[in-house]
Design an enzyme around this catalytic site. Sequence first.
Site, PDB file in Angstrom:
ATOM      1  N   TYR A  78       0.855  -0.960   0.443  1.00 51.15           N
ATOM      2  CA  TYR A  78       0.005   0.055   0.169  1.00 51.15           C
ATOM      3  C   TYR A  78       0.359   1.853  -0.200  1.00 51.15           C
ATOM      4  O   TYR A  78       0.826   2.223  -1.157  1.00 51.15           O
ATOM      5  CB  TYR A  78      -1.140  -0.372   1.120  1.00 51.15           C
ATOM      6  CG  TYR A  78      -1.771  -1.388   0.687  1.00 51.15           C
ATOM      7  CD1 TYR A  78      -3.354  -0.881   0.174  1.00 51.15           C
ATOM      8  CD2 TYR A  78      -1.734  -2.134   1.795  1.00 51.15           C
ATOM      9  CE1 TYR A  78      -3.509  -1.937  -0.132  1.00 51.15           C
ATOM     10  CE2 TYR A  78      -2.826  -3.420   1.898  1.00 51.15           C
ATOM     11  CZ  TYR A  78      -3.762  -3.461   0.848  1.00 51.15           C
ATOM     12  OH  TYR A  78      -4.510  -4.287   0.775  1.00 51.15           O
ATOM     13  N   PRO A 106     -11.558   0.278  -3.614  1.00 49.73           N
ATOM     14  CA  PRO A 106     -12.324  -0.409  -3.891  1.00 49.73           C
ATOM     15  C   PRO A 106     -13.685   0.455  -3.383  1.00 49.73           C
ATOM     16  O   PRO A 106     -13.380   1.445  -2.974  1.00 49.73           O
ATOM     17  CB  PRO A 106     -12.817  -2.115  -3.141  1.00 49.73           C
ATOM     18  CG  PRO A 106     -11.365  -2.171  -2.434  1.00 49.73           C
ATOM     19  CD  PRO A 106     -10.725  -0.128  -2.107  1.00 49.73           C
ATOM     20  N   HIS A 135      -8.097   1.774   0.533  1.00 50.62           N
ATOM     21  CA  HIS A 135      -7.292   0.083   1.280  1.00 50.62           C
ATOM     22  C   HIS A 135      -6.741  -0.136   2.113  1.00 50.62           C
ATOM     23  O   HIS A 135      -6.968  -1.274   2.891  1.00 50.62           O
ATOM     24  CB  HIS A 135      -7.057  -0.632  -0.250  1.00 50.62           C
ATOM     25  CG  HIS A 135      -7.497  -2.273   0.038  1.00 50.62           C
ATOM     26  ND1 HIS A 135      -7.597  -2.659   1.120  1.00 50.62           N
ATOM     27  CD2 HIS A 135      -8.122  -2.830  -0.628  1.00 50.62           C
ATOM     28  CE1 HIS A 135      -8.261  -4.045   0.888  1.00 50.62           C
ATOM     29  NE2 HIS A 135      -8.523  -4.134  -0.721  1.00 50.62           N
ATOM     30  N   SER A 169     -12.271 -11.189  -4.821  1.00 52.01           N
ATOM     31  CA  SER A 169     -12.666 -11.658  -3.204  1.00 52.01           C
ATOM     32  C   SER A 169     -13.991 -11.568  -3.430  1.00 52.01           C
ATOM     33  O   SER A 169     -14.814 -11.399  -3.878  1.00 52.01           O
ATOM     34  CB  SER A 169     -12.127 -10.351  -3.025  1.00 52.01           C
ATOM     35  OG  SER A 169     -12.420 -10.382  -1.367  1.00 52.01           O
TER      36      SER A 169
END
Length: 626
Positions: A110, A123, A343, A554
Amino acid sequence: MIKGLKILSSKPLSLKPYASSLQVFSNYTSTKGVHNEQILPRLPLPKLQDTINKYLKTVRPFLSDDEYNATTKIAKDFENGVGQKLQDLLLKRAEKHRNWLEDWWLNTAYLEYRDPVVVFSSPGLVFPFRKFNNQQEQLRYAAKTLLAAVDYKSLIDNDQIPVEMMGKSPLDMSQYKKIFGTCRIPWEKRDKLSFNDSKYITVLHNNHIFHLDLWGEDGKQLNEDQIVENLAKIISLSPDRAISAVGVLTSENRDTWAKAYQLLSKDTTNASSLRDIERSLFILCLDRACGLWAGREDARRSLAAAHTIHGDGAQHNGANRWFDKTVQFIVGADGVTGLTYEHSPAEGQPIAVLTDYIINYVNQNKPVGTPSSKPKQPVHLQFNVNTDVASMIKTAETNLDKLANNLELDCFKFDQFGKDFIKSQKMSPDSFLQIAMQYAFYSVHATAGAHYESAATRMFAGGRTETIRSCSPESVAFARAMLDDATPARDKVAAMRDAIKSHKDYTVQALQGLGVDRHLLGLKLTAIENGIEIPKLYSDPGFTRSAHMRISTSQVACACDGFMCYGPLVGDGYATCYNPRAADVNFAASAFRDNRGSDLAAYTAALRRALTHMHDALLHAAPSKL
């Protein structure tokens, strides 16, 4: 993806440490989360031999016989050579950390990732559609959303969220503490995370940015009517789009945004506004209507997904965002609602749980409540934009439009059956859906597709995810059997069950921290930190092909009729997020338009066919057990 998750008691439970297939080095460690302190096992370190053996099976579908023999030699040389040295060094790290991967993962996955968080990392989550007959209804829904979120935060702060369980194992709840008040700060080479607590939020409308207090000067929380009144004031103060949409800079390459951030921060007014956004609890985006959606429900789903991922570009709602905040609630004038989440602090499941809480809260139509006697007025945050920053804003708008236009989305409800039917066949719903994606990919591309599924490792202190490598020799054999008209239905079902069992077995291991990818990453980072040449294993075709995840997936389960969506991991790949419900499955698939190696329409059509064919094969074949 969390399988078998149950909400049970809030009382922390103890676990016996796992001993099979792992390097034993630890007992328990504590983690501060929703319940102040949980006693959880440390993340295990797998045995090197077990990881290599598992790895060799996962790479087999991508290699010829000669290539596989060469890869096997390289892997075994690694295992018996430098790999053992790296394993010993990694074991020493594991003995000193409650979770040997935690900091590495946050940084490499990240904070050090330099592509934009938009599309490539963050997302979106689409809520069930609403119908607003007027602006007042939009603002009332927004007010209820704010009250629901604050109510949920209160439960977190007061340790009233039940500990989630996976079977008999309690899960690390610390991610819940990181949902509200968190902000990612752009920094050259590696971003930072800022954790805050406050009593106000940030509101964006027409690319203008406002500070909105949710508590009055008397210390009492504003009620629904007072929030609606303040939101109406915000709209009246921002009738036209902002000349300089500073928020669009958060959609840029992280190093580019870091430079703009530093330029902005030199001005005291700008620095104050940046700090104000950073410290707010979360963001509310009051959006314009999304636009035309061709009258089809699936088309509206795809358009809504676009707005939650990237705002459909700067020309629509993409500049009405601050993508660095962990949670941005989106309330569009046309009833498109949802959120975007950054995220790095948390996985999808805590966000999905928050979603269900908000939807239930809003649907209850609770009484307005007692007002604050001294509500505060919203404050319009100001930015002084010089010519350099103005130029960077224009470039960011262009880049965001390119990103948005390049991401193709196909979001749909598959309603022929849901997880109840799959369970009736004594199969794992998640494994069934994963194998359907394998079948779909193979039917389009006639080759095996490296396939990523996230597995939560929250059974361990500080746990995040492990990779489930869904592509296996069994999944390829199943796809080939289904595509062969000469194969009897009974044999197709047998191949299906073999593929599902293989996936389920790998899933169980991944959930226990015994996958391949995180261990191999740890060994590679250990080499880098110790000045050791990166082993040949990492440049071998077996590794590069199996790690080029053309299918990124996912399961993010929520009870409401919502779904999560995001962009692919690789240029020629597909993203497929799904929410399996009792009688249907919500899918959100995406691909990049500019890459000829993918064909989203063909893939999603094949996925629908795969699910139908698997269903029909089960009905026509003699029943058997998994």
